[in-house]
Design a protein around this motif. Sequence first.
Motif, mmCIF file in Angstrom:
data_model
loop_
_atom_site.group_PDB
_atom_site.id
_atom_site.type_symbol
_atom_site.label_atom_id
_atom_site.label_comp_id
_atom_site.label_asym_id
_atom_site.label_seq_id
_atom_site.Cartn_x
_atom_site.Cartn_y
_atom_site.Cartn_z
ATOM 1 N N ALA A 67 7.817 -5.266 -6.224
ATOM 2 C CA ALA A 67 6.759 -4.547 -6.943
ATOM 3 C C ALA A 67 5.369 -4.850 -6.383
ATOM 4 O O ALA A 67 4.498 -3.974 -6.403
ATOM 5 C CB ALA A 67 6.809 -4.900 -8.423
ATOM 6 N N GLN A 68 5.147 -6.058 -5.907
ATOM 7 C CA GLN A 68 3.811 -6.457 -5.455
ATOM 8 C C GLN A 68 3.202 -5.532 -4.397
ATOM 9 O O GLN A 68 2.079 -5.067 -4.581
ATOM 10 C CB GLN A 68 3.829 -7.905 -4.952
ATOM 11 N N PRO A 69 3.901 -5.222 -3.291
ATOM 12 C CA PRO A 69 3.278 -4.341 -2.301
ATOM 13 C C PRO A 69 3.007 -2.938 -2.827
ATOM 14 O O PRO A 69 2.007 -2.312 -2.451
ATOM 15 C CB PRO A 69 4.283 -4.312 -1.150
ATOM 16 N N VAL A 70 3.864 -2.443 -3.722
ATOM 17 C CA VAL A 70 3.659 -1.109 -4.300
ATOM 18 C C VAL A 70 2.400 -1.109 -5.163
ATOM 19 O O VAL A 70 1.578 -0.182 -5.089
ATOM 20 C CB VAL A 70 4.892 -0.683 -5.137
ATOM 21 N N MET A 71 2.238 -2.166 -5.960
ATOM 22 C CA MET A 71 1.065 -2.277 -6.822
ATOM 23 C C MET A 71 -0.207 -2.413 -5.978
ATOM 24 O O MET A 71 -1.228 -1.777 -6.269
ATOM 25 C CB MET A 71 1.223 -3.470 -7.764
ATOM 26 N N ASP A 72 -0.152 -3.231 -4.937
ATOM 27 C CA ASP A 72 -1.324 -3.432 -4.086
ATOM 28 C C ASP A 72 -1.715 -2.155 -3.341
ATOM 29 O O ASP A 72 -2.900 -1.854 -3.192
ATOM 30 C CB ASP A 72 -1.064 -4.559 -3.079
ATOM 31 N N SER A 73 -0.713 -1.384 -2.895
ATOM 32 C CA SER A 73 -1.034 -0.145 -2.183
ATOM 33 C C SER A 73 -1.619 0.893 -3.136
ATOM 34 O O SER A 73 -2.444 1.715 -2.731
ATOM 35 C CB SER A 73 0.195 0.421 -1.478
ATOM 36 N N SER A 74 -1.221 0.846 -4.417
ATOM 37 C CA SER A 74 -1.796 1.787 -5.383
ATOM 38 C C SER A 74 -3.275 1.477 -5.618
ATOM 39 O O SER A 74 -4.061 2.377 -5.905
ATOM 40 C CB SER A 74 -1.020 1.768 -6.700
ATOM 41 N N VAL A 75 -3.656 0.204 -5.470
ATOM 42 C CA VAL A 75 -5.070 -0.168 -5.566
ATOM 43 C C VAL A 75 -5.826 0.381 -4.361
ATOM 44 O O VAL A 75 -6.890 0.995 -4.500
ATOM 45 C CB VAL A 75 -5.240 -1.698 -5.643
ATOM 46 N N THR A 76 -5.259 0.202 -3.170
ATOM 47 C CA THR A 76 -5.891 0.660 -1.935
ATOM 48 C C THR A 76 -6.124 2.170 -1.966
ATOM 49 O O THR A 76 -7.144 2.662 -1.501
ATOM 50 C CB THR A 76 -5.011 0.307 -0.724
ATOM 51 N N LYS A 77 -5.168 2.891 -2.552
ATOM 52 C CA LYS A 77 -5.257 4.349 -2.610
ATOM 53 C C LYS A 77 -6.093 4.841 -3.793
ATOM 54 O O LYS A 77 -6.281 6.038 -3.962
ATOM 55 C CB LYS A 77 -3.848 4.942 -2.701
ATOM 56 N N GLY A 78 -6.552 3.917 -4.631
ATOM 57 C CA GLY A 78 -7.395 4.303 -5.758
ATOM 58 C C GLY A 78 -6.626 4.875 -6.928
ATOM 59 O O GLY A 78 -7.191 5.598 -7.759
ATOM 60 N N ILE A 79 -5.339 4.573 -7.029
ATOM 61 C CA ILE A 79 -4.503 5.109 -8.102
ATOM 62 C C ILE A 79 -4.663 4.275 -9.372
ATOM 63 O O ILE A 79 -4.767 4.804 -10.470
ATOM 64 C CB ILE A 79 -3.011 5.135 -7.674
#
Length: 87
Positions: A54-66
Motif C-alpha cells: 500500500a505504501q508506494p500506491v499511497m505515496d504516488s497518489s500524493v505525487t499526482k495530487g490525488i
Amino acid sequence: MANSAGSKKRARQAEKRRQHNASLRSMARTYMKKVVAAIESGDQAAAQEAFKAAQPVMDSSVTKGIIHKNKVARTKSRLAARIKAMA
C-alpha cells in the motif's frame, strides 16, 4: 454548457481527468482497506505485506495530487502503529 470550441475541449479534458483521478483515488483507498482488513483478521505477517504494497500506491497518489500529503502521512502512521501493536 460550453459554447466555444476551446471551452468544449476543456470540458472534455476535465471530465476525462476527473474519471482518471477517481480511479486512482479508489485504488489507493482499496489498498488502505486491505491493510485494515489484514489487521482486523489478526495476521501480522499479512498486515505487514499489505502495508508494504500500500505504501508506494499511497505515496504516488500524493505525487499526482490525488490525496493530500498530510492525510497519507497520518494514515500510514496510524496503520504502522496498529501493525506494531499486534506484536
